[in-house]
Design a protein around this motif. Structure first.
Motif, mmCIF file in Angstrom:
data_model
loop_
_atom_site.group_PDB
_atom_site.id
_atom_site.type_symbol
_atom_site.label_atom_id
_atom_site.label_comp_id
_atom_site.label_asym_id
_atom_site.label_seq_id
_atom_site.Cartn_x
_atom_site.Cartn_y
_atom_site.Cartn_z
ATOM 1 N N THR A 113 -97.445 -14.117 40.614
ATOM 2 C CA THR A 113 -97.341 -14.002 39.388
ATOM 3 C C THR A 113 -96.537 -15.198 38.757
ATOM 4 O OG1 THR A 113 -96.584 -11.671 40.149
ATOM 5 C CG2 THR A 113 -95.808 -12.446 38.005
ATOM 6 N N ILE A 114 -97.300 -15.666 37.738
ATOM 7 C CA ILE A 114 -96.923 -16.968 36.999
ATOM 8 C C ILE A 114 -95.667 -16.934 36.254
ATOM 9 C CG2 ILE A 114 -97.708 -19.129 35.738
ATOM 10 C CD1 ILE A 114 -99.251 -18.742 38.294
ATOM 11 N N PHE A 115 -95.726 -15.846 35.399
ATOM 12 C CA PHE A 115 -94.377 -15.333 34.636
ATOM 13 C C PHE A 115 -94.585 -13.860 34.207
ATOM 14 C CE2 PHE A 115 -97.346 -17.676 31.575
ATOM 15 C CZ PHE A 115 -97.476 -16.469 30.526
ATOM 16 N N LYS A 116 -93.535 -13.141 34.084
ATOM 17 C CA LYS A 116 -93.663 -11.673 33.935
ATOM 18 C C LYS A 116 -92.596 -11.409 32.979
ATOM 19 C CE LYS A 116 -94.002 -7.624 36.751
ATOM 20 N NZ LYS A 116 -92.946 -6.878 36.304
ATOM 21 N N ASP A 117 -93.188 -10.417 31.887
ATOM 22 C CA ASP A 117 -92.236 -9.957 30.849
ATOM 23 C C ASP A 117 -91.621 -10.967 29.857
ATOM 24 O OD1 ASP A 117 -93.377 -7.438 31.719
ATOM 25 O OD2 ASP A 117 -91.581 -6.917 33.025
ATOM 26 N N ILE A 118 -92.156 -11.786 29.381
ATOM 27 C CA ILE A 118 -91.538 -12.850 28.671
ATOM 28 C C ILE A 118 -91.572 -12.417 27.227
ATOM 29 C CG2 ILE A 118 -91.892 -15.360 27.883
ATOM 30 C CD1 ILE A 118 -91.039 -15.658 30.513
ATOM 31 N N SER A 119 -90.494 -12.223 26.874
ATOM 32 C CA SER A 119 -90.350 -11.959 25.323
ATOM 33 C C SER A 119 -89.465 -12.986 24.709
ATOM 34 C CB SER A 119 -89.446 -10.409 25.113
ATOM 35 O OG SER A 119 -90.400 -9.237 25.693
ATOM 36 N N LEU A 120 -90.275 -13.545 23.641
ATOM 37 C CA LEU A 120 -89.544 -14.649 22.985
ATOM 38 C C LEU A 120 -89.971 -14.596 21.440
ATOM 39 C CD1 LEU A 120 -88.317 -17.405 23.844
ATOM 40 C CD2 LEU A 120 -90.667 -18.210 23.779
ATOM 41 N N LYS A 121 -88.775 -14.794 20.626
ATOM 42 C CA LYS A 121 -89.151 -14.911 19.139
ATOM 43 C C LYS A 121 -88.824 -16.270 18.803
ATOM 44 C CE LYS A 121 -87.682 -9.924 18.164
ATOM 45 N NZ LYS A 121 -86.741 -9.116 17.725
ATOM 46 N N VAL A 122 -89.579 -16.474 17.639
ATOM 47 C CA VAL A 122 -89.646 -18.129 17.152
ATOM 48 C C VAL A 122 -89.605 -17.951 15.661
ATOM 49 C CG1 VAL A 122 -90.422 -20.297 16.959
ATOM 50 C CG2 VAL A 122 -90.965 -18.987 19.138
ATOM 51 N N ASN A 123 -88.599 -18.337 15.055
ATOM 52 C CA ASN A 123 -88.420 -18.015 13.417
ATOM 53 C C ASN A 123 -88.979 -19.353 12.640
ATOM 54 O OD1 ASN A 123 -87.062 -15.722 13.705
ATOM 55 N ND2 ASN A 123 -85.315 -16.655 14.438
ATOM 56 N N GLU A 124 -89.340 -19.197 11.521
ATOM 57 C CA GLU A 124 -89.867 -20.309 10.844
ATOM 58 C C GLU A 124 -89.057 -21.427 10.803
ATOM 59 O OE1 GLU A 124 -92.207 -19.037 7.463
ATOM 60 O OE2 GLU A 124 -93.125 -20.875 7.321
ATOM 61 N N GLY A 125 -89.713 -22.529 10.968
ATOM 62 C CA GLY A 125 -88.804 -23.819 10.968
ATOM 63 C C GLY A 125 -87.695 -23.897 11.854
ATOM 64 N N GLU A 126 -88.088 -23.222 12.963
ATOM 65 C CA GLU A 126 -87.022 -23.465 14.179
ATOM 66 C C GLU A 126 -87.781 -24.348 15.314
ATOM 67 O OE1 GLU A 126 -84.364 -20.008 16.433
ATOM 68 O OE2 GLU A 126 -86.421 -19.342 16.102
ATOM 69 N N THR A 127 -86.951 -25.213 16.012
ATOM 70 C CA THR A 127 -87.475 -25.783 17.174
ATOM 71 C C THR A 127 -86.831 -25.148 18.258
ATOM 72 O OG1 THR A 127 -87.652 -27.794 15.850
ATOM 73 C CG2 THR A 127 -87.502 -28.065 18.253
ATOM 74 N N ILE A 128 -87.749 -24.868 19.270
ATOM 75 C CA ILE A 128 -87.540 -24.061 20.461
ATOM 76 C C ILE A 128 -87.507 -24.953 21.663
ATOM 77 C CG2 ILE A 128 -87.514 -22.118 22.091
ATOM 78 C CD1 ILE A 128 -87.125 -20.688 19.879
ATOM 79 N N VAL A 129 -86.738 -25.203 22.532
ATOM 80 C CA VAL A 129 -87.050 -26.196 23.639
ATOM 81 C C VAL A 129 -87.019 -25.238 24.746
ATOM 82 C CG1 VAL A 129 -86.475 -28.022 25.253
ATOM 83 C CG2 VAL A 129 -86.366 -28.462 22.667
ATOM 84 N N ILE A 130 -88.016 -25.133 25.874
ATOM 85 C CA ILE A 130 -88.186 -24.362 26.918
ATOM 86 C C ILE A 130 -87.902 -25.508 28.142
ATOM 87 C CG2 ILE A 130 -89.354 -23.117 28.416
ATOM 88 C CD1 ILE A 130 -91.087 -22.087 26.078
ATOM 89 N N ILE A 131 -86.676 -25.301 28.840
ATOM 90 C CA ILE A 131 -86.706 -26.328 29.999
ATOM 91 C C ILE A 131 -86.700 -25.222 31.304
ATOM 92 C CG2 ILE A 131 -85.243 -27.782 28.715
ATOM 93 C CD1 ILE A 131 -82.604 -26.546 29.878
ATOM 94 N N GLY A 132 -86.748 -25.850 32.408
ATOM 95 C CA GLY A 132 -86.903 -25.150 33.502
ATOM 96 C C GLY A 132 -87.451 -26.140 34.791
#
Lengths: 226, 221, 258
Positions: free
Chosen positions: C19-38
């Motif tokens: 399982t690479i990833f499971k049940d990922i729920s993510l919201k990105v709003n307009e104009g937003e910068t989201i950084v994913i780390i890990g």
């Protein structure tokens, strides 16, 4: 030696006539083989299971059997199925089909070398699979294939020498008839060898020039720079 | 050969061509090692010989590889059978071996080059002579490099052995031709010949792939 | 903020047994910068590829502007025009000049006339500061320049969202700054961005929200201040401690570049 030169000069017009047919066969076989090879490789790499299977079967059959046998199967064998072809057409078909199988492998090597990354990049800006193949993969693959592919014209030129065995009047056929006329087989085949040698090296020099001319700055260093 | 009846015609075609297979395999098994021997000598001379020997070997390679195999085969065959009394089978096989030697030379030259000069220097540094270095250090590595391209050449020689058909040697293709004439079934006759070649080439490629996998050094990628 | 521009609902990806990833729920709003780390191998890159439909998913949905793009029969090629992607190893078209790299999507996908496409492509190259390199082939550009061309190529399609998959991790340290600068400018221009990166300095300064992913799921998300100074989970703290230990030196060397 001077005897041989006199011999060579005497039969040169006849030999050159044969050589023109040899070169024509090479050009025809190479062109037909290029189209076939391109289609076969694209089918094999990107086609559905059916097309993949068909392409692999074609490539393996024609690479796995001697050209001479293919030639005989087409010229002498096909009439057994009710399909009679002329000598010239049979030679053209055998050379084209045979060369196509080899050209497919040259191309496949370079398509594999380009890797999935370029396909992904093409898809990422919204190109369809076939558009990416046409505008991104093939232009690169064809250039990358040139060094390996440039062996094929020379190799095919040499391969055409077997078609005299179904009496196509090319260079070797001329040598055979000169040998019969002069009772000097060694002399006549050496005369022909000289002409082949000249043709092979001229062709080779031309292809080397082509290779340099089609080079893209930095293209060969792909992936080396971080 | 007696005219076959329609009933046993098919099995006759098959067994008759299969007999030709032994001759095809024989021609290949003579030509390949013969070409390997000359090719190896030429490659060593080219890589480790002096300037003049190097030039000679280069000339040999360019000359032999610049002429169609069948043309060379004819020249060599008439030369050999004109000077010594040999059957077409032997004269043809040896000629084919000489044709192959130039291609095998190039394969081995590439393999020697791939081993690199450092290995020679290292071998000399532990006190080996040049010949010892070649024998114990260079060749064992070079042979491994050479196996994949050499296996390609082996299947080329196998396919080129069909050229001795033109010298009248009764190999697969010649027999197919005779059968085609007697049975009036040209497609089946030549199709069978093609099939046998395909199986032989396939077997050679698979066999040498296996050899290549077996002899691979653990660190080789 | 209003409706999210990009949303994943319970997105799941499985490779064979893994399982690479499971049940990922993510919201990105307009104009937003989201950084994913890990940590490496937690499925961040695969997540981006699934969002862009470059890799098939095994469960869940992806919505762009409220439309489900993972629905059957949805035109993938159209989706990808609206979601730009920048890859770790640039993946420029090696047979094309910088300008042609940026142009090709416009002429072949958007069917824009050549002169108009050239104009637009040039604008994008100016935006990433590479107008003077327009005629260079990828092989003649530095890694940083290649990556900026790749950004321009994606921008040329006027995407609604830009995805960055470790855009600087294949670069020599001295070339990272120029790429991060371009990305920071994009963020200031209110481009919607999802960035997978190990550049903590960039995350702290540019991100509106940081998402910490580990072993195929989202452990924690929040503002840079929350995550860096008040992490709720031990795993987040451990990861950040480790990464500042590892990258701290490199960050210092770069000085105020990014």
């Amino acid at each position: 030696m001077s005897d041989f030169i006199a011999f060579f000069v005497r039969f040169l017009p006849d030999l050159l006539k044969g050589a023109s047919i040899t070169l024509l066969l090479t050009a025809e076989g190479l062109s037909a083989g290029f189209v076939l090879g391109l289609l076969a490789t694209v089918a094999r790499t990107y086609g559905s299971k059916f097309w993949r299977g068909l392409a692999v079967t074609y490539i393996e059959l024609f690479r796995g059997t001697p050209l001479l046998v293919q030639l005989f199967l087409i010229y002498y064998g096909l009439p057994g199925l009710g399909l009679t072809l002329s000598r010239e057409l049979s030679a053209f078909l055998a050379l084209g089909l045979n060369s196509g199988a080899y050209q497919a492998e040259y191309l496949r090597g370079s398509i594999l070398a380009i890797g999935d990354g370029q396909m992904m990049a093409g898809r990422s800006i919204g190109m369809s699979k076939w558009k990416t193949i046409w505008y991104v993969i093939l232009p690169q693959a064809l250039r990358l294939a040139i060094p390996a592919w440039s062996n094929e014209p020379v190799s095919l030129l040499k391969s055409t020498a077997v078609v005299f065995l179904i009496a196509v009047p090319e260079l070797m056929a001329k040598a055979k008839s000169i040998a019969a006329k002069t009772y000097d087989p060694i002399g006549s085949y050496i005369a022909v060898a000289v002409i082949y040698l000249a043709a092979v090296y001229l062709l080779d020099a031309f292809l080397r020039w082509l290779e340099r001319a089609s080079c893209i700055p930095g293209f060969e260093t792909e992936g080396r720079k971080a | 050969m007696p005219v076959p009846t329609p009933i046993n015609q098919m099995s006759n075609i098959f067994s008759y061509i299969v007999q030709g297979t032994a001759i095809t395999v024989g021609v290949t098994l003579i030509a390949l090692p013969f070409g390997l021997l000359i090719g190896l000598l030429m490659a060593l001379v080219h890589t480790y010989g002096g300037k003049i020997l190097n030039r000679l070997a280069t000339g040999y390679s360019l000359l032999m590889r610049g002429v169609p195999p069948i043309v060379l085969l004819f020249i060599l065959y008439f030369m050999i059978s004109g000077s010594i009394n040999l059957s077409p089978f032997w004269a043809g096989s040896i000629s084919l071996g000489i044709v192959s030697s130039a291609y095998q030379m190039e394969i081995l030259r590439g393999a020697l080059l791939a081993v690199g000069g450092g290995q020679m220097t290292a071998a000399r540094a532990v006190g080996m002579s040049r010949l010892q270095a070649i024998q114990f250090v260079i060749l064992p590595q070079a042979i491994r490099h050479a196996i994949p391209p050499w296996s390609n050449e082996a299947s080329i020689v196998l396919k080129d052995s069909s050229l001795v058909y033109a010298l009248g040697v009764p190999e697969i293709l010649r027999r197919a031709q005779q059968l085609s004439a007697t049975t009036q079934q040209p497609f089946i006759a030549y199709g069978t010949a093609a099939l046998i070649y395909f199986v032989l080439v396939f077997a050679v490629n698979r066999g040498l792939d296996y050899l290549s996998a077996r002899t691979k050094l653990p660190t080789h990628s | 903020m209003t409706n999210p521009i990009l949303e994943t609902r319970k997105l799941t990806k499985i490779y064979g047994q893994n399982t690479i990833f499971k049940d990922i729920s993510l919201k990105v709003n307009e104009g937003e910068t989201i950084v994913i780390i890990g940590p490496s191998g937690t499925g961040k890159s695969t997540l981006l590829r699934c969002i862009n439909l470059l890799t098939s998913h095994d469960g869940g949905q992806v919505f762009l502007d409220g439309r489900e793009i993972t629905a059957k029969g949805f035109n993938e090629d159209e989706v990808r025009q609206q979601i730009g992607m920048v890859f770790q190893n640039f993946l420029l078209f090696n047979h094309l000049t910088a300008l042609d790299n940026v142009m090709i999507g416009l002429t072949k996908v958007r069917k824009m006339p050549k002169d108009k496409a050239r104009e637009k492509a040039m604008e994008e190259l100016i935006r990433v500061g590479l107008a003077d390199r327009a005629d260079h082939y990828p092989g003649q550009l530095s890694g940083g320049q290649q990556q900026r061309v790749a950004i321009a190529r994606a921008l040329a399609m006027d995407p609604r969202v830009m995805l960055f998959d470790e855009p600087t991790s294949a670069l020599d340290p001295e070339l990272i700054g120029e790429v991060l600068n371009v990305m920071a400018q994009l963020a200031r221009d209110r481009m919607t961005m999802v960035v997978v990166t190990h550049e903590m300095g960039f995350a702290r300064e540019v991100a509106d929200r940081i998402v910490f992913m580990e072993k195929g799921s989202i452990v924690e998300e929040g503002s840079p201040d929350d995550l860096f100074y008040h992490p709720k989970h031990d795993r987040t703290r451990e990861f950040l401690w480790k990464i500042t230990e590892l990258y701290g030196k490199k960050e210092k060397e770069k000085g105020g570049k990014s």
